[in-house]
Scaffold this active site. Structure first.
Site, PDB file in Angstrom:
ATOM      1  N   ASP A 194      40.616  38.787  41.670  1.00 29.86           N
ATOM      2  CA  ASP A 194      40.436  38.718  42.925  1.00 29.86           C
ATOM      3  C   ASP A 194      41.336  37.403  43.351  1.00 29.86           C
ATOM      4  O   ASP A 194      40.882  36.709  44.307  1.00 29.86           O
ATOM      5  CB  ASP A 194      39.119  38.626  43.552  1.00 29.86           C
ATOM      6  CG  ASP A 194      39.260  38.797  45.053  1.00 29.86           C
ATOM      7  OD1 ASP A 194      40.143  39.376  45.658  1.00 29.86           O
ATOM      8  OD2 ASP A 194      38.156  38.633  45.786  1.00 29.86           O
ATOM      9  N   PHE A 241      32.994  38.396  46.227  1.00 34.47           N
ATOM     10  CA  PHE A 241      31.887  38.115  45.468  1.00 34.47           C
ATOM     11  C   PHE A 241      30.551  37.808  46.199  1.00 34.47           C
ATOM     12  O   PHE A 241      29.167  37.658  45.698  1.00 34.47           O
ATOM     13  CB  PHE A 241      32.091  37.393  44.206  1.00 34.47           C
ATOM     14  CG  PHE A 241      33.019  37.815  43.456  1.00 34.47           C
ATOM     15  CD1 PHE A 241      34.513  37.268  43.299  1.00 34.47           C
ATOM     16  CD2 PHE A 241      33.040  38.939  42.602  1.00 34.47           C
ATOM     17  CE1 PHE A 241      35.433  37.693  42.595  1.00 34.47           C
ATOM     18  CE2 PHE A 241      33.926  39.349  41.835  1.00 34.47           C
ATOM     19  CZ  PHE A 241      35.296  38.792  41.805  1.00 34.47           C
TER      20      PHE A 241
END
Ligand SMILES: *[C@@H]1O[C@H](CO)[C@@H](O)[C@H](O)[C@H]1NC(C)=O
Ligand SMILES: *[C@@H]1O[C@H](CO)[C@@H](O)[C@H](O)[C@H]1NC(C)=O
Ligand SMILES: *[C@@H]1O[C@H](CO)[C@@H](O)[C@H](O)[C@H]1NC(C)=O
Ligand SMILES: *[C@@H]1O[C@H](CO)[C@@H](O)[C@H](O)[C@H]1NC(C)=O
Length: 817
Positions: free
Chosen positions: A627, A515
């Protein structure tokens, strides 16, 4: 080498005198008329290698096969690096190795027939056989010259200093041939050898894998042992030779082509008493030869790795392509007409296609012109090389491009693909045509959004006045803020974040994730913070972002990293977290610098499970992490695990409740099959990632890394294999020296395996996982084959397994909270 010639030799030499057997004791020389038999050996001067007979794999006749070989003396697990008579085993224990009257060395059986011989003519008197410290068996003349060496007749192993040769003129290449099976030294199906500037693995006569030597050349470092190998190619006349040597710290290192077809560079790690591979090919999805078909290109950086058609090409069979069947490859949208006006599409940092032709051209322009002038030429590359005398070479290709790969991390050669000129115009003409329209459109959109933003801002202001703070004023105390109520996470001035992180300097960068990047920040008062600068991939506006941050801020749990503040500025989106001095779990589990006891590991597993349970079930909203991986688990001063990056998937995907998304965030290796392949996710995809983490924490081994991804044996496959064979305890990290309870370990392995099952419905919920981990005894369902076999049987089954009723029970009892 073998065959007829030495059977003729048998006739010539059938009158050899009975050999004098060597006296026992360490010796490295075999002189004429001496012999070794039974368990007698030659030992190299420094005691590194041994030459002798060994038994391997009894054949169906029930007899032992004996081979003459060389292995490491000090390594307890016998590792054979060379075999003389690999395809002509002897079966009687009276066979011996001797130096014959004509100074050849030969393996002779009890009937006095030659089974194997060095088979040279005219060897000088005074020559002896000698086993060198390098593992090389040589016939050394009185003048110190070697007339024969085992290094010129390799079996499956390349040792340091050994050279693999390729002769440009004759086309002869030395090949290393794998064993047939792990315990059968006879010649197997796989072989490897150099060809010009490539290293190629063949399966029988077909190319199985290839790599340019450039991609292997240079330094290969084993991170576990610190051993450094320099791989290089040299050229003398027509002959190229490929070899490697070790610099600095030494430990036994070998390259071996295993019976499975994998070429592995391995180092002996004394502490684990095992060979640890640190370079393996083929090991990646894109390593399979010609995976993407003619003119297809493999993209291993895509998630999941996939085949693509380059600009100017389209899939030959769209329907097949969509189901990930790539073998028919790509075709040109517009066929080449052999025009002088053709242009070249530059493809940067590629693995060059197979079957190139080397052309003698001195400059890149000449190389390009040569391609243009030949109608069949479809691509060229002008590349620097160590194998060509003047340092660079011109390569051209005819016809389809085979085995092309794009991987910016591994390859660094530039390919130029010939396309008809119109492929390039197409992009420009419509652009020119569109320009005014776009400009006007942009103006309208810009004006519209300006007013929209203004309205939204004023609305936002009216609703919740947003006051910016400077970082110094943010409350960093270690409380959870439950008593202070939620949504109190302050908006921080961008300038103060810039200041604390040295304007996001590389020196302050802690890492990079799916991210965005994380920086360490330091405030004037000495407090440390972690600053997450989200990557630009987020399509959200500031208002949505603000809402999302408020939601994330509400997620407060002892096993989640605490959000301290946030910040936006133009297209910057920044989150500020508490700083975790003990780094991330992967550094702890895989680095082996500190011993991590079983108790600590169990606490960490339970902590992650608790945090995930909170995200999935107990927080006010249902949060799927998407994730989860060991590097996303941070550790505080007391080594308590804290999950980071939670809730961020929400910022990057808006419509996520649908559970189906085209853009996949996540990390290969931790992604469940249904998420990696079809983009379908649910809590159960997090459960899968959790299972992978559990197995990593127990074993101390990475889920990806040196396991070949095309074969079944990654960590998950390995764990399953051990479990099936009742040897699950062998999974436990050998670094764990202190006591542990075997039943606890087994329970955790079983939970891990249940979590990685292929069918999401078969995986437990986090409720169930936590209740299993915290209860004394509990009947656990037996795991089935996990979903590790990437690319196979991966359609998600819609039916819910009858076993889900087990979970249904625990779900309903716990979910009432
Ligand atoms: C070698 O074999 C002989 C006879 O079979 C045995 O007595 C001796 O102990 C062996 N030596 C070693 C080093 O194994
Ligand atoms: C030796 O010769 C005899 C007779 O020809 C044969 O029966 C025997 O199998 C041979 N032994 C070996 C080890 O080849
Ligand atoms: C080695 O010595 C023997 C006798 O000592 C002689 O007959 C033979 O020719 C010599 N061979 C070579 C290759 O010099
Ligand atoms: C594409 O592949 C499918 C499945 O293999 C096959 O049925 C179809 O005929 C192919 N289409 C073309 C145009 O070759």
């Amino acid at each position: 080498m073998c065959g007829l010639s030495f059977f003729i030799l048998i006739l010539l030499l059938c009158t050899i005198s009975p050999p004098k057997l060597l006296a026992t004791g360490a010796r490295d020389v075999l002189a004429p008329a001496q012999a070794i038999t039974g368990n007698q050996t030659l030992v190299s001067a420094g005691g590194t290698f041994v030459l002798g007979f060994f038994d391997s794999r009894s054949e169906s006749f029930g007899r032992k096969n004996r081979f003459l070989g060389i292995w490491y003396k000090k390594i307890p697990k016998r590792t054979v690096v060379w075999v003389a008579n690999r395809d002509h085993p002897v079966t009687d224990s009276a066979a011996f190795l001797t130096m014959t009257e004509d100074k050849n060395i030969a393996v002779v059986d009890s009937n006095r027939s030659f089974v194997w011989s060095s088979d040279l003519a005219g060897i000088a008197n005074g020559t002896v056989a000698m086993l060198l410290e390098s593992g090389n068996l040589v016939l050394r003349q009185g003048n110190g010259q070697d007339v024969w060496q085992s290094f010129d007749h390799p079996t499956d192993t390349i040792l340091p200093e050994m050279k693999l040769r390729y002769n440009e003129k004759t086309g002869l290449a030395q090949r290393v041939i794998a064993w047939r099976e792990v315990d059968d030294p006879s010649s197997g199906d796989f072989s490897v050898g150099p060809i010009y500037d490539q290293i190629v693995i063949w399966r029988r006569s077909e190319t199985y894998f290839r790599i340019s030597q450039k991609s292997v050349l240079g330094l290969q470092v084993s991170s576990t042992s610190g051993v450094q190998c320099v791989v290089w190619v040299s050229r003398v006349g027509d002959e190229f030779s490929f070899s490697f040597f070790i610099v600095g710290r030494t430990a036994p290192v070998r390259w071996a082509l295993e019976a499975s077809g994998e070429l592995k560079m391995m180092v002996w790690v004394e502490a684990w008493s095992e060979w640890h591979p640190f370079w393996i090919r083929p090991s990646r999805f894109c390593d399979a030869y010609n995976l993407c078909g003619p003119s297809g290109a493999c993209d291993c950086n895509a998630k999941p790795p996939t085949c693509i058609c380059l600009h100017g090409f389209v899939p030959k069979n769209q329907t097949e392509w969509e189901t990930r069947t790539f073998s028919s490859g790509c075709v040109r949208r517009v066929q080449l007409q052999c025009s002088k006006n053709d242009k070249f599409l530059p493809v940067k940092r590629a693995k060059l296609p197979d079957r190139s032709r080397m052309i003698d051209k001195k400059t890149e322009l000449d190389c390009r012109d040569d391609c243009i002038s030949k109608c069949q030429c479809t691509a060229y590359a002008y590349t620097s090389t160590s194998v060509h005398s003047d340092g660079s070479m011109c390569l051209i290709w005819y016809g389809d491009l085979i085995d092309l790969e794009i991987d910016h991390n591994i390859y660094w050669e530039n390919l130029n693909i010939r396309l008809v000129a119109s492929e390039f115009d197409e992009n420009q003409k419509p652009m020119k045509f569109l320009l005014p329209v776009v400009a006007i459109g942009a103006l309208l959109v810009g004006a519209g959004s300006y007013f929209l933003v203004k309205r939204l801002r004023s609305r936002a202001r009216k609703r919740t006045p947003m006051k910016t703070m400077i970082l110094e004023d943010v409350d960093l105390s270690d409380t959870f803020g439950r008593d202070k109520g939620f949504s109190e996470v302050p908006l921080v001035e961008f300038n103060s974040v810039q200041c604390a992180t040295g304007d996001f300097s590389d020196a302050n960068k802690l890492g990079e994730g799916g991210f965005g990047s994380v920086y360490k920040g330091k405030l004037g008062n000495g407090h440390e913070i972690a600053v997450k600068r989200l990557s630009r991939g987020s399509k959200q506006g500031h208002h949505e972002f603000a809402n999302e941050v408020r939601l994330i801020a509400r997620l407060q749990h002892k096993n989640l990293v605490r959000l301290l503040g946030w910040c936006t500025d133009q297209d910057e989106k920044i989150l500020i977290y508490e700083y975790m001095p003990n780094k991330s779990l992967d550094k702890l589990v895989f680095a082996r610098s500190v011993e991590l006891s079983w108790e600590k590991r169990l606490t960490i597993i339970m902590g992650i499970a608790d945090g995930l349970l909170y995200l999935h079930h107990h927080s006010r909203m249902r949060v799927i992490h998407r994730d989860l991986k060991t590097s996303n688990i941070l550790l505080d001063n007391e080594m308590n695990p804290k999950i980071s990056d939670f809730g961020l998937a929400r910022i990057f995907e808006i419509n996520q409740t649908e559970g189906n998304t085209r853009k996949i965030v996540g990390t290969f290796g931790y992604m469940s099959p249904e998420y990696a392949i079809d983009g379908v996710f649910s809590e159960k995809s997090d459960v899968f990632s959790f299972g992978v983490i559990v197995l990593e924490v127990i074993s101390g081994k990475r889920c990806t890394g040196y396991y070949p991804c095309r074969e079944s044996l990654n960590l998950l496959g390995y764990a399953w294999q051990l479990w099936k064979e009742g040897r699950a305890m062998e999974l436990l990290d050998r670094a764990i020296k202190r006591s542990f309870q075997a039943d606890e370990v087994l329970k955790c392995i079983q939970v891990g395996l249940l979590c990685i099952e292929e069918n999401p419905a078969d995986r437990p919920t986090m409720n169930f996982v936590v209740s299993i981990l915290t209860s004394e005894s509990c009947a656990l369902p037996l795991p089935k084959q996990p979903g590790f076999s990437f690319g196979r049987n991966l359609r998600v089954r819609a039916d819910r397994s009858p076993r889900s009723s087990i979970y249904g029970l625990s779900e309903s009892t716990l979910e009432g909270r």
